[in-house]
Design an enzyme around this catalytic site. Structure first.
Site, short mmCIF file in Angstrom:
data_model
loop_
_atom_site.label_atom_id
_atom_site.label_comp_id
_atom_site.label_asym_id
_atom_site.label_seq_id
_atom_site.Cartn_x
_atom_site.Cartn_y
_atom_site.Cartn_z
N GLU A 70 -9.73 4.09 14.15
CA GLU A 70 -10.66 5.22 13.99
C GLU A 70 -11.44 5.15 12.68
OE1 GLU A 70 -7.58 5.34 14.97
OE2 GLU A 70 -7.20 6.91 16.46
N TRP A 102 13.42 14.60 4.29
CA TRP A 102 12.75 13.46 4.91
C TRP A 102 13.21 12.15 4.27
CZ3 TRP A 102 6.82 14.72 5.77
CH2 TRP A 102 6.73 15.76 6.71
N LYS A 133 14.07 12.73 9.85
CA LYS A 133 14.31 14.10 9.40
C LYS A 133 15.81 14.35 9.41
CE LYS A 133 9.80 15.24 11.15
NZ LYS A 133 9.48 14.25 12.16
N THR A 159 -7.68 2.47 20.84
CA THR A 159 -6.52 2.48 19.96
C THR A 159 -5.36 1.83 20.69
OG1 THR A 159 -5.82 4.61 20.81
CG2 THR A 159 -7.20 4.64 18.85
P1 AMP Z 1 -4.37 0.77 14.36
O1 AMP Z 1 -5.39 1.75 14.71
O2 AMP Z 1 -3.64 0.21 15.53
O3 AMP Z 1 -4.85 -0.31 13.46
O4 AMP Z 1 -3.21 1.55 13.54
C1 AMP Z 1 -3.50 2.30 12.38
C2 AMP Z 1 -2.21 2.67 11.69
O5 AMP Z 1 -1.60 1.50 11.12
C3 AMP Z 1 -2.38 3.60 10.52
O6 AMP Z 1 -2.54 4.93 10.93
C4 AMP Z 1 -1.09 3.36 9.74
O7 AMP Z 1 -0.01 4.07 10.29
C5 AMP Z 1 -0.86 1.89 9.97
N1 AMP Z 1 -1.32 1.15 8.80
C6 AMP Z 1 -2.46 0.46 8.65
N2 AMP Z 1 -2.52 -0.12 7.43
C7 AMP Z 1 -1.37 0.21 6.78
C8 AMP Z 1 -0.84 -0.05 5.47
N3 AMP Z 1 -1.47 -0.83 4.59
N4 AMP Z 1 0.35 0.50 5.16
C9 AMP Z 1 1.02 1.28 6.03
N5 AMP Z 1 0.57 1.56 7.27
C10 AMP Z 1 -0.60 1.04 7.64
#
Ligand code: AMP
Length: 550
Positions: free
Chosen positions: A331, A448, A443, A187
């Site tokens: 994930e 929120w 917050k 990640t």
């Molecule tokens: P990563 O594992 O680095 O790809 O990050 C995943 C995170 O990216 C998710 O938990 C979201 O917070 C954010 N994310 C991915 N796709 C979107 C989307 N279409 N809209 C808003 N947030 C997103």
């Protein structure tokens, strides 16, 4: 009673064999920056994957479960590694070339990678790290680049093409258990150390089938997909595997990721689809307004990784390109949702669905958990943390060579669901709308405020190129929003008019008082807004903040 059906293992090897035979004529085209791109058929890729597997086993001694890392751009050789390594029973570990050096060192050592295949152009990044990577025994260099820095280091150095030359393309691919590790990806680690997600053959196989369904990307061998999303970012969202299942042609940008070359390759190769994060499409839009070109060959673009501002969708609609919003995570392999509206709606009725994150496929179950731990209804109003489970969703993180997989309580519920850290609502007909990351929500006095909603509204202003909103401490309210804004070229808009513009769509109590102009929004290694950097810049007094009250 047991079924009478065969129990064939769902493996990457099966995808490889299928793609290289049934779809042998489909192509991977790699941009070279020269007059002609480089073209290689799926049949050739398959043959070369066989040779690569021979080289890795016979020459480098790679055994079952050994980790083979890649530090590569999106290109044909990287696709070969994608198939050769898992199919021989080893584990592909894609390294994010934009991570800070200390995180790369952490990741390679944690995974205990034995081999790294690197593009020559990335050696300046790799060479200084190698003295800190004791498990790496071999460096395989693909493509051009100065190799002199590798001399005298405690690793064996190989040239990719020389390693493959003269070897048999017929590799005796072993029968693998579909549950064994095929690939791993860490990640991006916005908090704490990066965590390793290990995909199984089965999870990749099932995820690829979903990517290919019409309710997801739904492409065929008549299509070409421009894979801008890096192969180190959640397996390029599953595209290399999915394409080998259905023969979709791939257009790979290699290191030419700037808006100018991206526009050039679209015009030259006429892809029908593309996949990338919103910042790429923002950049391309600016390029196209300076140097207009026709990109309407792209019927559909998959956009995700962070929230897509509706104004960006509208801008691409005007160019004849439909952006389709998708949500996912490292994930989740990553396909979680896609925002195709329900059938039979007119354009105006479709719009409210298109700007959501979309709906879940059958393979992904979802629930919303409220602040008190209760499961919330799907009523479009009750906001909670999204939890998911399914066959391509992680159930734990890699614990290291000797450690057990670990399941931190803040990431997995007691009953095994993944806690996404994303907050949102789900409509009665199953469409997810994310309002924020749990850690980014503002917050303010017990209420929120969604930073994403403020950003989207700001980015709809014609004189705003980009905007990021973060929570900052406030004596009276606990937290309040700080708006950081990048103005469009030549724009001179003032904060008062931006604030009134926001007031047209957002409640007055949510409007930011603190404003700062910035030359660019800081980005993470995968091109998302890096809000922790903005918070730190504010705390360190590095931003010139202006107070604007209504
Ligand atoms: P990563 O594992 O680095 O790809 O990050 C995943 C995170 O990216 C998710 O938990 C979201 O917070 C954010 N994310 C991915 N796709 C979107 C989307 N279409 N809209 C808003 N947030 C997103």
């Amino acid at each position: 009673m047991l079924s009478t059906m065969q129990d064939v293992q769902l493996t990457v090897t099966r995808i490889l064999k299928h793609g290289m035979t049934i779809h042998g004529r489909s192509q991977v085209t790699t941009w070279t920056g020269e007059a002609e791109p480089h073209r290689r058929s799926f049949a050739e890729i398959g043959a070369r994957a066989g040779r690569l597997a021979h080289a890795l086993r016979d020459e480098l001694g790679v055994q079952q479960d050994d980790r083979v890392a890649t530090l590569m751009w999106n290109n044909a050789e990287h696709v070969e590694a994608y198939f050769a390594i898992p199919s021989m029973g080893a584990v592909l570990h894609t390294l994010n070339l934009r991570l800070p050096p200390e995180q790369l060192v952490f990741i390679v050592n944690h995974a205990a990678d034995k081999v790294v295949i690197a593009n020559g152009t990335l050696l300046p990044l790799l060479v200084p790290l190698l003295p800190h990577l004791p498990t790496i025994e071999h460096v395989v260099v693909a493509g051009p680049g100065d190799r002199s820095g590798l001399e005298g280091l405690n690793v064996r150095v190989h040239d990719y093409e020389e390693l493959l030359a003269g070897r048999s393309e017929a590799y005796p691919w072993p029968e693998l258990d579909e549950r064994q590790a095929a690939a791993m990806c860490y990640t991006s680690g916005t908090t704490g150390d990066p965590k390793g997600v290990v995909y199984s053959h089965r999870s990749i196989y099932l995820h690829s089938m979903q990517v290919n369904m019409a309710e997801s990307m739904g492409l065929t061998d008549a299509d070409t997909t421009l894979v801008v999303v890096p192969q180190f970012h959640v397996n390029a969202w599953g595209l290399p595997h999915a394409t080998f299942m259905t023969g979709i042609n791939m257009l790979m940008p290699d290191r030419f990721l700037q808006p100018g070359p991206i526009a050039d390759m679209i015009v030259a190769e006429q892809p029908t689809h593309a996949a990338a994060v919103p910042t790429i499409w923002q950049g391309l839009l600016a390029e196209l307004s300076a140097n207009p070109r026709d990109i309407s060959c792209m019927k559909q673009v998959t956009i995700g990784g962070s929230a897509c501002p509706p104004s960006l969708m509208e801008a691409y609609d005007r160019l004849g390109v439909r952006l389709c919003h998708a949500w996912g995570m490292t994930e989740t392999s990553p396909l979680g949702t896609m925002a195709h509206p329900p059938a039979g709606l007119g354009a105006d009725e479709e719009w409210p669905y298109r700007i959501t994150q979309g709906r879940f496929p059958a393979g992904v179950e979802a629930r919303l958990i409220g602040p008190g731990g209760d499961v919330l209804p799907w009523d479009g109003e009750s906001a909670g943390e999204l939890e998911v489970r399914g066959t391509w969703i992680a159930g734990s993180y890699y614990g290291g060579a000797s450690g057990e997989p670990h399941r931190p309580e803040d990431k997995f519920s007691a009953d095994g669901w993944l806690k996404t850290g994303d907050v949102g609502v789900i409509s009665t007909d199953g469409y997810l709308t994310l309002t924020d990351r749990a850690k980014d929500v503002i917050k303010s006095g017990g209420e929120w405020i969604s930073s994403v909603e403020l950003e989207n509204a700001l980015m709809a202003h014609p004189e705003v190129a980009e905007a990021a909103v973060v929570a900052v401490p406030d004596d009276k309210w606990g937290e309040r929003p700080l708006a950081t804004v990048v103005l469009a070229e030549g724009a001179t808009v003032d904060y008062n008019s931006l604030r009134s513009f926001l007031g047209e769509s957002i409640a007055k109590w949510q409007l930011p008082e603190r404003w700062a102009l910035v030359p660019a929004v800081p980005k993470t290694s995968v091109g998302k807004f890096d809000k922790k950097v903005i918070r730190k810049q504010y705390a360190d007094g590095e931003l010139e903040v202006t107070l604007v009250e209504g």
